[in-house]
Write a protein that holds these residues in place. Structure first.
Motif, mmCIF file in Angstrom:
data_model
loop_
_atom_site.group_PDB
_atom_site.id
_atom_site.type_symbol
_atom_site.label_atom_id
_atom_site.label_comp_id
_atom_site.label_asym_id
_atom_site.label_seq_id
_atom_site.Cartn_x
_atom_site.Cartn_y
_atom_site.Cartn_z
ATOM 1 N N GLY A 47 -99.622 -14.132 -17.376
ATOM 2 C CA GLY A 47 -100.377 -13.768 -18.573
ATOM 3 C C GLY A 47 -101.512 -12.821 -18.270
ATOM 4 N N LEU A 48 -102.126 -12.980 -17.104
ATOM 5 C CA LEU A 48 -103.233 -12.109 -16.713
ATOM 6 C C LEU A 48 -102.769 -10.679 -16.470
ATOM 7 N N THR A 49 -101.594 -10.502 -15.902
ATOM 8 C CA THR A 49 -101.136 -9.169 -15.511
ATOM 9 C C THR A 49 -100.215 -8.515 -16.539
ATOM 10 N N TYR A 50 -99.656 -9.307 -17.454
ATOM 11 C CA TYR A 50 -98.697 -8.750 -18.411
ATOM 12 C C TYR A 50 -99.393 -7.854 -19.432
ATOM 13 N N SER A 51 -98.766 -6.759 -19.764
ATOM 14 C CA SER A 51 -99.261 -5.882 -20.829
ATOM 15 C C SER A 51 -98.085 -5.178 -21.486
ATOM 16 N N CYS A 52 -98.055 -5.238 -22.810
ATOM 17 C CA CYS A 52 -97.053 -4.485 -23.562
ATOM 18 C C CYS A 52 -97.719 -3.612 -24.622
ATOM 19 N N THR A 53 -99.017 -3.370 -24.469
ATOM 20 C CA THR A 53 -99.769 -2.618 -25.476
ATOM 21 C C THR A 53 -99.153 -1.261 -25.733
ATOM 22 N N GLN A 54 -98.727 -0.590 -24.673
ATOM 23 C CA GLN A 54 -98.176 0.757 -24.834
ATOM 24 C C GLN A 54 -96.822 0.753 -25.547
ATOM 25 N N ARG A 55 -96.220 -0.422 -25.706
ATOM 26 C CA ARG A 55 -94.907 -0.503 -26.345
ATOM 27 C C ARG A 55 -94.946 -1.145 -27.735
ATOM 28 N N LEU A 56 -96.119 -1.469 -28.220
ATOM 29 C CA LEU A 56 -96.221 -2.182 -29.489
ATOM 30 C C LEU A 56 -95.599 -1.407 -30.648
ATOM 31 N N LYS A 57 -95.682 -0.094 -30.598
ATOM 32 C CA LYS A 57 -95.113 0.722 -31.676
ATOM 33 C C LYS A 57 -93.593 0.629 -31.729
ATOM 34 N N GLU A 58 -92.988 0.049 -30.682
ATOM 35 C CA GLU A 58 -91.535 -0.130 -30.671
ATOM 36 C C GLU A 58 -91.101 -1.386 -31.425
ATOM 37 N N ILE A 59 -92.061 -2.137 -31.957
ATOM 38 C CA ILE A 59 -91.735 -3.378 -32.670
ATOM 39 C C ILE A 59 -91.876 -3.120 -34.171
ATOM 40 N N PRO A 60 -90.766 -2.841 -34.866
ATOM 41 C CA PRO A 60 -90.842 -2.592 -36.307
ATOM 42 C C PRO A 60 -90.833 -3.863 -37.140
ATOM 43 N N LEU A 61 -90.589 -5.004 -36.495
ATOM 44 C CA LEU A 61 -90.458 -6.270 -37.219
ATOM 45 C C LEU A 61 -91.781 -6.641 -37.894
ATOM 46 N N PRO A 62 -91.727 -7.243 -39.080
ATOM 47 C CA PRO A 62 -92.963 -7.707 -39.711
ATOM 48 C C PRO A 62 -93.650 -8.749 -38.850
ATOM 49 N N THR A 63 -94.958 -8.625 -38.728
ATOM 50 C CA THR A 63 -95.715 -9.494 -37.832
ATOM 51 C C THR A 63 -96.978 -9.974 -38.523
ATOM 52 N N LEU A 64 -97.215 -11.272 -38.462
ATOM 53 C CA LEU A 64 -98.430 -11.871 -38.997
ATOM 54 C C LEU A 64 -99.395 -12.131 -37.851
ATOM 55 N N LEU A 65 -100.635 -11.682 -38.005
ATOM 56 C CA LEU A 65 -101.673 -11.863 -36.992
ATOM 57 C C LEU A 65 -102.743 -12.785 -37.561
ATOM 58 N N LEU A 66 -102.960 -13.924 -36.912
ATOM 59 C CA LEU A 66 -103.936 -14.903 -37.365
ATOM 60 C C LEU A 66 -104.998 -15.124 -36.290
ATOM 61 N N TYR A 67 -106.263 -14.996 -36.678
ATOM 62 C CA TYR A 67 -107.375 -15.157 -35.745
ATOM 63 C C TYR A 67 -108.517 -15.892 -36.431
ATOM 64 N N GLY A 68 -109.327 -16.558 -35.623
ATOM 65 C CA GLY A 68 -110.518 -17.209 -36.142
ATOM 66 C C GLY A 68 -111.651 -16.218 -36.295
ATOM 67 N N LYS A 69 -112.363 -16.323 -37.395
ATOM 68 C CA LYS A 69 -113.495 -15.421 -37.626
ATOM 69 C C LYS A 69 -114.561 -15.581 -36.552
ATOM 70 N N LYS A 70 -114.693 -16.791 -36.002
ATOM 71 C CA LYS A 70 -115.692 -17.045 -34.974
ATOM 72 C C LYS A 70 -115.164 -16.834 -33.564
ATOM 73 N N ASP A 71 -113.904 -16.454 -33.436
ATOM 74 C CA ASP A 71 -113.312 -16.183 -32.117
ATOM 75 C C ASP A 71 -113.545 -14.714 -31.772
ATOM 76 N N SER A 72 -114.817 -14.333 -31.672
ATOM 77 C CA SER A 72 -115.185 -12.918 -31.580
ATOM 78 C C SER A 72 -114.614 -12.235 -30.343
ATOM 79 N N GLY A 73 -114.423 -12.973 -29.264
ATOM 80 C CA GLY A 73 -113.874 -12.377 -28.057
ATOM 81 C C GLY A 73 -112.457 -11.870 -28.230
ATOM 82 N N PHE A 74 -111.738 -12.399 -29.225
ATOM 83 C CA PHE A 74 -110.358 -11.993 -29.462
ATOM 84 C C PHE A 74 -110.222 -10.980 -30.604
ATOM 85 N N HIS A 75 -111.328 -10.625 -31.244
ATOM 86 C CA HIS A 75 -111.237 -9.648 -32.335
ATOM 87 C C HIS A 75 -110.763 -8.289 -31.822
ATOM 88 N N LYS A 76 -111.114 -7.971 -30.589
ATOM 89 C CA LYS A 76 -110.623 -6.731 -29.976
ATOM 90 C C LYS A 76 -109.105 -6.708 -29.960
#
Length: 291
Positions: free
Chosen positions: A183-212
């Motif tokens: 998990g520490l070394t994995y990255s697929c950020t550069q490939r995210l545009k290859e995912i056309p599937l609908p995706t729901l993103l859920l985050y806590g408003k107070k989980d500020s470290g993950f807002h990025k």
């Protein structure tokens, strides 16, 4: 107990309900029972499937080192074993990285994805330090210390802590460490545009470290919907199960593939049963809603 032989290993899983299948993937050290609230509260409409990743919970130790792509392949194998042709996949925290890897590798198997407090990479210093701390503690074989810290953070009550803690202790610390390292070394950020599937993103408003990561995924995924749950922190599946589950329902029923759920809603409307409406951004914090 339900076990499946998958990719040269054995996986423990649970299935409840019928309808659209949703497969839930947990992060390191935890196990499928972290989604008990989803299993109980969503199985009235959907087929909820939880799985213990290799070396976690009731799934035995894996001699093959755990990696994010390997776990994604296990999800595919489990779908084959259960004869599930197509599903939604839901990943929590590092389990979200598995969900992204699965959607990239096997797009035809999924209607869409649900990412809860998830990330496509671990790039900020604070989160990297947490991963390194977990890896270091795993290397010391301080299993009870690490397990207590992680399960206490996810527990919604003292009773829930006892359940999560005792279940997590069944896993193998060596596989936990491998999952953290991948998990520490994995990255697929550069490939995210290859995912056309609908995706729901859920985050806590107070989980500020993950807002990025929330904004990164929302910006890069072509077909994503982002919600911040007010007053919530990171542990949405357990501590904020009520609003999390309602947003999952709301999102699924808005998708073209959700014919079963819409039929149920239509039947309820025809019998004049009131249907609650939840507007994005208005969901309030609730105590944990145990079934």
């Amino acid at each position: 107990m339900p076990y499946a032989e998958v990719n040269g290993t054995t996986l423990y899983y649970r299935v409840k309900g019928s309808g659209l299948p949703i497969i839930f993937v947990h992060p390191p050290l935890l196990e499928g029972n972290n989604f008990d609230d989803q299993l109980e509260q969503l199985s009235d409409t959907y087929q909820i499937i939880t799985v213990d990743v290799r070396g976690h919970g009731r799934s035995p130790y894996s001699k093959q080192p755990l990696t994010i792509p390997l776990i994604a392949g296990d999800i595919r194998g489990l779908m084959d074993a259960l004869e599930v042709k197509k599903a939604c996949i839901c990943g929590y925290s590092t389990g979200g990285s598995v969900a992204l890897a699965a959607m990239l590798a096997y797009p035809d198997l999924f209607h869409g994805g649900i990412l809860i407090s998830a990330m496509s990479e671990v790039s900020d210093l604070m989160l990297r330090s947490r991963f390194w701390a977990a890896i270091y503690t795993s290397g010391l074989h301080a299993k009870r210390v690490l397990t207590a810290a992680i399960t206490w953070g996810n527990a919604s009550s003292p009773e829930n802590f006892k359940k999560l803690y005792s279940a997590a202790l069944r896993g193998d610390i060596r596989n936990h460490k491998q999952y953290y390292k991948s998990g520490l070394t994995y990255s697929c950020t550069q490939r995210l545009k290859e995912i056309p599937l609908p995706t729901l993103l859920l985050y806590g408003k107070k989980d500020s470290g993950f807002h990025k990561y929330a904004k990164m995924l929302h910006r890069q995924l072509p077909n994503s919907t982002l919600h911040f749950i007010p007053k919530a922190k990171h542990q949405l599946p357990t501590k904020w199960a009520g609003p999390t589950n309602r947003l999952i329902r709301q999102w699924i029923e808005a998708q073209p593939f959700a014919t079963t759920g819409r039929r149920i809603l239509r039947d309820l409307q025809e019998t004049h049963v009131p249907i609650p409406v939840f507007e994005p951004g208005t969901i309030q914090e609730e105590p944990n809603q145990q079934a």
